[in-house]
Design an enzyme around this catalytic site. Structure first.
Site, PDB file in Angstrom:
ATOM      1  N   LYS A   9      12.999 -49.663 -25.217  1.00  0.00           N
ATOM      2  CA  LYS A   9      12.415 -50.969 -24.852  1.00  0.00           C
ATOM      3  C   LYS A   9      10.892 -50.897 -24.993  1.00  0.00           C
ATOM      4  O   LYS A   9      10.396 -50.243 -25.900  1.00  0.00           O
ATOM      5  CB  LYS A   9      12.880 -51.379 -23.457  1.00  0.00           C
ATOM      6  CG  LYS A   9      14.409 -51.271 -23.346  1.00  0.00           C
ATOM      7  CD  LYS A   9      15.005 -51.918 -22.138  1.00  0.00           C
ATOM      8  CE  LYS A   9      16.516 -51.675 -22.144  1.00  0.00           C
ATOM      9  NZ  LYS A   9      17.240 -52.375 -21.115  1.00  0.00           N
ATOM     10  N   HIS A  85      20.523 -58.006 -28.504  1.00  0.00           N
ATOM     11  CA  HIS A  85      20.432 -57.458 -27.144  1.00  0.00           C
ATOM     12  C   HIS A  85      20.288 -58.617 -26.152  1.00  0.00           C
ATOM     13  O   HIS A  85      19.611 -59.605 -26.435  1.00  0.00           O
ATOM     14  CB  HIS A  85      19.244 -56.495 -27.042  1.00  0.00           C
ATOM     15  CG  HIS A  85      19.271 -55.687 -25.785  1.00  0.00           C
ATOM     16  ND1 HIS A  85      18.909 -56.208 -24.565  1.00  0.00           N
ATOM     17  CD2 HIS A  85      19.647 -54.407 -25.554  1.00  0.00           C
ATOM     18  CE1 HIS A  85      19.063 -55.274 -23.640  1.00  0.00           C
ATOM     19  NE2 HIS A  85      19.506 -54.173 -24.209  1.00  0.00           N
ATOM     20  N   GLU A 157      27.696 -53.993 -23.723  1.00  0.00           N
ATOM     21  CA  GLU A 157      26.734 -53.850 -22.626  1.00  0.00           C
ATOM     22  C   GLU A 157      26.895 -55.004 -21.643  1.00  0.00           C
ATOM     23  O   GLU A 157      26.328 -56.087 -21.863  1.00  0.00           O
ATOM     24  CB  GLU A 157      25.303 -53.875 -23.169  1.00  0.00           C
ATOM     25  CG  GLU A 157      24.958 -52.759 -24.105  1.00  0.00           C
ATOM     26  CD  GLU A 157      23.471 -52.449 -24.066  1.00  0.00           C
ATOM     27  OE1 GLU A 157      23.118 -51.294 -23.812  1.00  0.00           O
ATOM     28  OE2 GLU A 157      22.653 -53.364 -24.267  1.00  0.00           O
TER      29      GLU A 157
HETATM   30  P1  PGA Z   1      19.826 -49.345 -19.238  1.00  0.00           P
HETATM   31  O1  PGA Z   1      19.676 -50.286 -20.541  1.00  0.00           O
HETATM   32  O2  PGA Z   1      20.412 -48.031 -19.710  1.00  0.00           O
HETATM   33  O3  PGA Z   1      18.435 -49.199 -18.718  1.00  0.00           O
HETATM   34  O4  PGA Z   1      20.736 -50.039 -18.300  1.00  0.00           O
HETATM   35  C1  PGA Z   1      20.642 -50.288 -21.547  1.00  0.00           C
HETATM   36  C2  PGA Z   1      20.219 -51.257 -22.613  1.00  0.00           C
HETATM   37  O5  PGA Z   1      19.659 -52.310 -22.300  1.00  0.00           O
HETATM   38  O6  PGA Z   1      20.447 -51.008 -23.815  1.00  0.00           O
END
Ligand code: PGA
Length: 237
Positions: A9, A85, A157
């Site tokens: 990110k 995403h 996700e």
């Molecule tokens: P996280 O994020 O592992 O911090 O929950 C996963 C993602 O958004 O790909």
């Protein structure tokens, strides 16, 4: 062996990237793809890692101020890219049509899209997970060149699980992964890799690894902590 994809990110600043790189440099490169902020992609080019972008423009290269085109990222040796995403959909109003355009451009440029799908908490509570997830996949892929669709990686996700520390149970992950694989096989004759993403950490990786059908993980927060990430990659070898 399970595939680990790190989605960093926009967490890390330059000096944190330098120390991350020092720790990560000898990592096993067979089952790992790193998606740092695009401004740091070149910092990793000497490590021989597989690299991915976190987003790509839906437009061709040209007069699109602030965008990164497929042609550009491909030209620096990046072969993977996250698309759709939930943060892009929720914060930047990315639509399913935008996602489809991005998937299509990546496939045309011989790159691998990592397509994210997943339900909200409310959708889950209303038992809509399967419907939402399969609709998202269909919306992003329908009409595209079916011969190329096998090159896509799907990341399931659940939105309520991203960054919260709360994850679905193993049977739940197994059930939706199976549904996704069956759908892709029946509809497009494809055998795509399907990953789980959402709060994966070294605390839950042993438990998650018990789910055979899951091909790997898309990892956000924990992928910014080099030592934790290495531990997870080792457990996935
Ligand atoms: P996280 O994020 O592992 O911090 O929950 C996963 C993602 O958004 O790909």
């Amino acid at each position: 062996m399970k595939l680990v994809i790190g989605n960093q990110k926009s967490y890390l600043e330059k000096k944190e990237i330098d120390s991350f790189k020092q720790v990560i440099k000898d990592v096993n490169k067979d089952n790992f793809i790193l998606c740092p902020s695009s401004i740091y992609l070149n910092e990793f080019s000497d490590l021989g890692l597989l690299l991915g972008c976190q987003n790509v423009s839906k437009y061709d290269k040209g007069a699109t101020t602030g965008e990164l085109s497929c042609e550009q990222i491909k030209s620096i040796g990046v072969n993977f890219c996250i698309v759709g995403h939930s943060e892009r959909r929720q914060l930047f109003n990315e639509t399913i049509e935008d996602t489809k355009l991005k998937v299509s451009k990546l496939l045309e440029n011989c790159m691998t899209p990592i397509l994210c799908v997943g339900e909200t908490k409310e959708e889950r509570d209303n038992l809509k997970t399967r419907e939402i997830v399969l609709n998202e996949i269909e919306g992003a892929l329908d009409g595209l060149n079916e011969e190329l669709l096998n090159n896509i990686i799907i990341a399931y996700e659940p939105i309520w699980s991203i960054g919260t520390g709360v994850i679905p149970s193993n049977p739940e992950i197994e059930e939706i992964t199976k549904a996704i694989k069956e759908f892709l096989y029946k509809k497009y004759n494809c055998n795509n890799k399907v990953l789980y993403g959402g709060s994966v950490s070294c605390k839950n990786i042993d438990e998650l690894n018990l789910i055979d059908i899951v091909d790997g993980y898309l990892i956000g927060g924990a992928s910014t902590k080099a030592n934790e990430l290495i531990e997870i990659i080792k457990k996935c070898e």
